[in-house]
Design an enzyme around this catalytic site. Structure first.
Site, PDB file in Angstrom:
ATOM      1  N   SER A  25      -9.825   8.737  36.728  1.00 45.08           N
ATOM      2  CA  SER A  25     -10.780   9.440  35.880  1.00 45.08           C
ATOM      3  C   SER A  25     -10.867   8.717  34.558  1.00 45.08           C
ATOM      4  O   SER A  25      -9.904   8.073  34.118  1.00 45.08           O
ATOM      5  CB  SER A  25     -10.321  10.888  35.643  1.00 45.08           C
ATOM      6  N   TYR A  37      -3.570  16.240  32.998  1.00 38.40           N
ATOM      7  CA  TYR A  37      -4.546  15.558  33.845  1.00 38.40           C
ATOM      8  C   TYR A  37      -4.814  14.151  33.311  1.00 38.40           C
ATOM      9  O   TYR A  37      -4.828  13.180  34.075  1.00 38.40           O
ATOM     10  CB  TYR A  37      -5.840  16.372  33.902  1.00 38.40           C
TER      11      TYR A  37
END
Length: 249
Positions: A145, A158
């Site tokens: 990501s 995350y």
């Protein structure tokens, strides 16, 4: 490299991006082991859609957050197709926790996110290597990501897990060369994915508006990058950011 007839294992296959990746690989003539966690009806429908289009595909339910589930998916691909040539690690877990709310990101949530997004992919690669080597090598593509490049995502855990996944891919590229090539795709904000569905509307709009193109990432662009890495003969250890111009290095 021509990947027609090759066998790909794709985790997170029933998600918005995972499904796009499966369809893109199917168009290249790849045989698919579509791995999913809980979406039984969706997985069966997608498998039937690919079969109707002439793709040899199976849907495999497995909890790839642990070694037992990883072994299940690899054995299923081996039993169905006789081997594995491509491993795409798209499955991930997130929760929307503001960076400033350290109390909300407790030890259990931190561990679960890190374990699922970073430790599990390492264990999956470790277990898959003998299968890939038996076929003379292969390709591994991780999906991280842009949160791994920027201090901004659904949570600190995350972001850290995805930064770690990018570096894990680079380290594995060194460890597994020259027979196995390892690369990473780092998408920005995408519409219609489970990850995005967990974001607040404010977070979604802020992320979209902070990109140069002022729009979400086209999932087909990300899927095409995965296919490129599956086909490459000369790219390894790279992380390709696809984020509508949000992160510039």
């Amino acid at each position: 490299m021509d990947i027609s007839g090759k066998v790909a294992v794709v985790t997170g296959a029933t998600g918005g991006l995972g499904w796009d990746i499966c369809r893109s690989l199917a168009r290249e003539g790849v045989k698919l082991c579509m791995v999913y966690g809980t979406s039984v009806d969706k997985a069966e429908a997608q498998q039937q859609e690919l079969a109707a289009a002439g793709c040899d595909a199976i849907a495999v339910q497995a909890d790839i957050g642990n070694q037992q589930g990883i072994d299940v998916m690899l054995k299923a691909a081996e039993d169905a197709f006789g081997g594995i040539d491509i491993l795409v690690l798209d499955a991930a877990y997130n929760e929307s926790i503001p960076f400033r709310d350290l109390d909300a990101l407790d030890a259990d949530k931190w561990s679960h996110i890190i374990d699922f997004n970073l430790t599990a992919p390492y264990l999956a690669v470790r277990a898959a290597v003998p299968y890939l080597q038996k076929r003379g090598g292969g390709r591994i593509v991780t999906v991280s990501s842009v949160g791994g490049n920027l201090p901004a995502s659904s949570s600190i855990a995350y972001s850290v897990s995805k930064a770690g996944l990018q570096h894990l891919s680079r380290c594995l590229a060194v460890a597994l060369a020259p027979d196995i090539l390892v690369n990473d795709v780092a998408p920005g904000l995408m519409a219609g994915t489970r990850m995005t569905g967990k974001l607040t509307e404010e977070h979604f709009n802020r992320s979209k508006d902070s990109s140069a193109l002022k729009k979400t990432v086209d999932r087909d662009d990300v899927a095409a990058a995965v296919v490129m890495f599956a086909k490459t003969d000369s790219i390894t250890g790279q992380s390709l950011v696809i984020d509508s111009g949000r992160c510039f290095k």
